[in-house]
Design an enzyme around this catalytic site. Structure first.
Site, PDB file in Angstrom:
ATOM      1  N   ASN A  29      -8.449   5.982  92.470  1.00 50.66           N
ATOM      2  CA  ASN A  29      -7.655   6.486  93.527  1.00 50.66           C
ATOM      3  C   ASN A  29      -6.368   6.715  93.122  1.00 50.66           C
ATOM      4  O   ASN A  29      -5.491   5.900  92.952  1.00 50.66           O
ATOM      5  CB  ASN A  29      -7.802   5.549  94.854  1.00 50.66           C
ATOM      6  CG  ASN A  29      -7.063   5.805  96.090  1.00 50.66           C
ATOM      7  OD1 ASN A  29      -6.430   7.236  95.913  1.00 50.66           O
ATOM      8  ND2 ASN A  29      -6.363   4.861  96.884  1.00 50.66           N
ATOM      9  N   TRP A  30      -6.046   8.193  93.021  1.00 50.35           N
ATOM     10  CA  TRP A  30      -4.788   8.696  92.327  1.00 50.35           C
ATOM     11  C   TRP A  30      -3.653   8.682  93.482  1.00 50.35           C
ATOM     12  O   TRP A  30      -2.483   9.123  93.112  1.00 50.35           O
ATOM     13  CB  TRP A  30      -5.086  10.083  91.889  1.00 50.35           C
ATOM     14  CG  TRP A  30      -5.618  10.132  90.368  1.00 50.35           C
ATOM     15  CD1 TRP A  30      -6.227   9.326  89.813  1.00 50.35           C
ATOM     16  CD2 TRP A  30      -6.004  11.174  89.760  1.00 50.35           C
ATOM     17  NE1 TRP A  30      -6.455   9.339  88.534  1.00 50.35           N
ATOM     18  CE2 TRP A  30      -6.695  10.666  88.458  1.00 50.35           C
ATOM     19  CE3 TRP A  30      -5.747  12.536  89.918  1.00 50.35           C
ATOM     20  CZ2 TRP A  30      -7.070  11.390  87.394  1.00 50.35           C
ATOM     21  CZ3 TRP A  30      -6.220  13.360  88.860  1.00 50.35           C
ATOM     22  CH2 TRP A  30      -6.936  12.918  87.739  1.00 50.35           C
ATOM     23  N   LYS A  31      -4.051   8.430  94.943  1.00 48.30           N
ATOM     24  CA  LYS A  31      -2.953   8.621  95.942  1.00 48.30           C
ATOM     25  C   LYS A  31      -2.204   9.902  95.753  1.00 48.30           C
ATOM     26  O   LYS A  31      -2.965  10.794  95.544  1.00 48.30           O
ATOM     27  CB  LYS A  31      -2.228   7.197  95.674  1.00 48.30           C
ATOM     28  CG  LYS A  31      -3.032   6.075  95.625  1.00 48.30           C
ATOM     29  CD  LYS A  31      -2.063   4.841  95.828  1.00 48.30           C
ATOM     30  CE  LYS A  31      -3.154   3.523  95.876  1.00 48.30           C
ATOM     31  NZ  LYS A  31      -2.719   2.164  95.949  1.00 48.30           N
ATOM     32  N   HIS A 116      -8.364   3.512 104.001  1.00 49.65           N
ATOM     33  CA  HIS A 116      -7.404   2.846 102.931  1.00 49.65           C
ATOM     34  C   HIS A 116      -6.455   2.141 103.647  1.00 49.65           C
ATOM     35  O   HIS A 116      -5.873   2.565 104.675  1.00 49.65           O
ATOM     36  CB  HIS A 116      -7.009   3.727 101.830  1.00 49.65           C
ATOM     37  CG  HIS A 116      -6.223   3.176 100.809  1.00 49.65           C
ATOM     38  ND1 HIS A 116      -5.099   2.762 100.855  1.00 49.65           N
ATOM     39  CD2 HIS A 116      -6.789   2.721  99.529  1.00 49.65           C
ATOM     40  CE1 HIS A 116      -4.676   2.261  99.570  1.00 49.65           C
ATOM     41  NE2 HIS A 116      -5.867   2.199  99.043  1.00 49.65           N
ATOM     42  N   GLU A 118      -3.220   1.856 102.807  1.00 51.75           N
ATOM     43  CA  GLU A 118      -2.148   3.046 103.367  1.00 51.75           C
ATOM     44  C   GLU A 118      -2.260   3.931 104.507  1.00 51.75           C
ATOM     45  O   GLU A 118      -1.123   4.192 105.090  1.00 51.75           O
ATOM     46  CB  GLU A 118      -1.779   3.706 101.824  1.00 51.75           C
ATOM     47  CG  GLU A 118      -1.152   2.872 100.772  1.00 51.75           C
ATOM     48  CD  GLU A 118      -1.490   2.948  99.491  1.00 51.75           C
ATOM     49  OE1 GLU A 118      -1.934   4.303  99.078  1.00 51.75           O
ATOM     50  OE2 GLU A 118      -1.336   2.140  98.425  1.00 51.75           O
ATOM     51  N   GLU A 188      -9.920  -4.430  99.716  1.00 49.72           N
ATOM     52  CA  GLU A 188      -8.763  -4.328  99.237  1.00 49.72           C
ATOM     53  C   GLU A 188      -7.583  -5.252  99.975  1.00 49.72           C
ATOM     54  O   GLU A 188      -7.127  -4.895 101.212  1.00 49.72           O
ATOM     55  CB  GLU A 188      -8.387  -2.831  99.259  1.00 49.72           C
ATOM     56  CG  GLU A 188      -9.021  -2.159  98.342  1.00 49.72           C
ATOM     57  CD  GLU A 188      -8.088  -0.858  97.738  1.00 49.72           C
ATOM     58  OE1 GLU A 188      -8.091  -0.607  96.720  1.00 49.72           O
ATOM     59  OE2 GLU A 188      -7.802  -0.069  98.603  1.00 49.72           O
ATOM     60  N   GLY A 194      -0.754  -2.576  94.435  1.00 49.55           N
ATOM     61  CA  GLY A 194       0.312  -2.140  93.491  1.00 49.55           C
ATOM     62  C   GLY A 194       1.469  -3.155  93.532  1.00 49.55           C
ATOM     63  O   GLY A 194       2.636  -2.998  93.334  1.00 49.55           O
ATOM     64  N   SER A 234      -4.111  -4.292  92.306  1.00 50.45           N
ATOM     65  CA  SER A 234      -3.871  -4.688  91.108  1.00 50.45           C
ATOM     66  C   SER A 234      -4.825  -4.883  89.981  1.00 50.45           C
ATOM     67  O   SER A 234      -4.683  -5.630  89.056  1.00 50.45           O
ATOM     68  CB  SER A 234      -2.833  -5.682  91.256  1.00 50.45           C
ATOM     69  OG  SER A 234      -1.910  -5.821  92.295  1.00 50.45           O
ATOM     70  N   GLY A 255      -5.792   1.774  91.484  1.00 51.57           N
ATOM     71  CA  GLY A 255      -4.799   2.890  91.966  1.00 51.57           C
ATOM     72  C   GLY A 255      -4.155   2.987  90.572  1.00 51.57           C
ATOM     73  O   GLY A 255      -4.659   4.152  89.803  1.00 51.57           O
ATOM     74  N   GLY A 256      -3.053   2.551  90.260  1.00 48.69           N
ATOM     75  CA  GLY A 256      -1.898   2.607  89.404  1.00 48.69           C
ATOM     76  C   GLY A 256      -2.582   2.866  88.000  1.00 48.69           C
ATOM     77  O   GLY A 256      -2.232   3.985  87.349  1.00 48.69           O
TER      78      GLY A 256
HETATM   79  P1  13P Z   1      -3.332  -0.684  92.670  1.00 47.72           P
HETATM   80  O1  13P Z   1      -4.466  -0.787  91.831  1.00 47.72           O
HETATM   81  O2  13P Z   1      -2.180   0.447  92.246  1.00 47.72           O
HETATM   82  O3  13P Z   1      -2.935  -1.803  93.206  1.00 47.72           O
HETATM   83  O4  13P Z   1      -4.049   0.286  93.857  1.00 47.72           O
HETATM   84  C1  13P Z   1      -5.130  -0.480  94.378  1.00 47.72           C
HETATM   85  C2  13P Z   1      -5.570   0.847  95.767  1.00 47.72           C
HETATM   86  O5  13P Z   1      -4.890   0.804  96.614  1.00 47.72           O
HETATM   87  C3  13P Z   1      -6.887   1.668  95.232  1.00 47.72           C
HETATM   88  O6  13P Z   1      -7.177   2.143  96.371  1.00 47.72           O
END
Ligand code: 13P
Length: 273
Positions: A29-31, A116, A118, A188, A194, A234, A255-256
């Site tokens: 997930n590149w956000k 998600h 966010e 999640e 993050g 994470s 994510g990251g």
């Molecule tokens: P991180 O891997 O950056 O913690 O993000 C997780 C995430 O929200 C994936 O959808």
């Protein structure tokens, strides 16, 4: 502090052991990172790093604006699926700034990330809206990846099980028949996203077991045993392998660490057969 989500009666322990989704799924997930040119650049480095065989299922969720470039650049890699990070619940209309499920399909998406944290916490998305988005995704032919998880305050209060169950119950009407056979779930915990903080392994197993048992009870054992439950929050190249060994963890939502081709390919390696 740990909170026990489940009553550990014998049946539930047995269920945890026996139900397994064999092929792991690794999702990026590149956000709001990597526009079209960075997407091309990423794929130019990432695709050659993939081994020729024994790959897990790989799903990439770039920003919507990069989907078309990604779809065109994936080339022969039929084992990679594409997804959109969010959709609107109507298929067309005066909804400035939104993307519809059918538009996502038209540029190569097969999956939609729904609910998600966010979206829920930064954009105020409710369980009801999540349900509508799941419904529209399925109607348009997108497979929903539905995210659930508790905040830190909810965990400390001991409300984790209640929150996850409410989030799951809100979409039950949309997945209770066979047309949604390709839904995925992701656990999640909001506080792990993050932050570099992970739940304890048994806390992850408890949450995944809760989701598995909910599915089994509501939609039946056969159907539920084929639905993957991913862990997100994470994840990185150092913890991926151990996370994938946990019971009912059928894949990872990253994510990251998915933004860098080398880190993401190492995570994929951890899931290779
Ligand atoms: P991180 O891997 O950056 O913690 O993000 C997780 C995430 O929200 C994936 O959808």
């Amino acid at each position: 502090m740990k909170h026990c989500l489940m009553n550990n009666d014998e049946n539930k322990t047995e269920d945890r052991k026996t139900i397994k989704v064999k092929t792991k799924t690794i999702v990026a997930n590149w956000k709001m990172h990597h526009g079209p040119s960075e997407t091309r650049e990423f794929l130019g480095k990432f695709l050659p790093l993939l081994s020729e065989r024994d790959l897990p299922r790989i799903l990439l969720f770039p920003p919507a604006i990069s989907l078309e470039v990604m779809s065109a650049s994936i080339g022969k890699h039929t084992d990679i699926g594409l997804g959109i990070q969010n959709i609107y619940w109507e298929l067309e209309g005066a909804f400035t700034g939104e993307h519809s499920a059918t538009m996502a399909v038209s540029v190569g998406a097969e999956f939609a990330l729904i609910g998600h944290s966010e979206r829920r916490h930064l954009f105020g998305e409710s369980n009801h809206q999540v349900k509508n988005k799941v419904s529209t995704s399925i109607t348009a032919g997108l497979k929903p990846v539905v995210c659930v998880g508790e905040t830190k305050i909810e965990r400390v209060r001991g409300d984790t099980e209640t929150i996850i169950t409410q989030q799951l119950d809100s979409i039950l009407s949309e997945i209770s028949d066979q047309k949604s056979g390709s839904i995925l779930f992701a656990y999640e915990p909001v506080w792990a996203i993050g932050t570099g903080m992970l739940p304890e392994p048994d806390e992850i197993e408890e949450a995944h077991s809760l989701i598995r048992m909910w599915m089994k009870e509501k939609i039946g054992e056969v159907f539920s045993s084929s639905i993957p439950i991913l862990y997100g929050g994470s994840v990185n190249e150092n913890n991926a392998k151990d996370l994938l060994k946990l019971s009912n963890v059928d894949g990872l939502l990253v994510g990251g660490a998915s933004l860098d081709p080398m880190s993401f390919s190492k995570i994929i390696e951890s899931a290779s057969l």
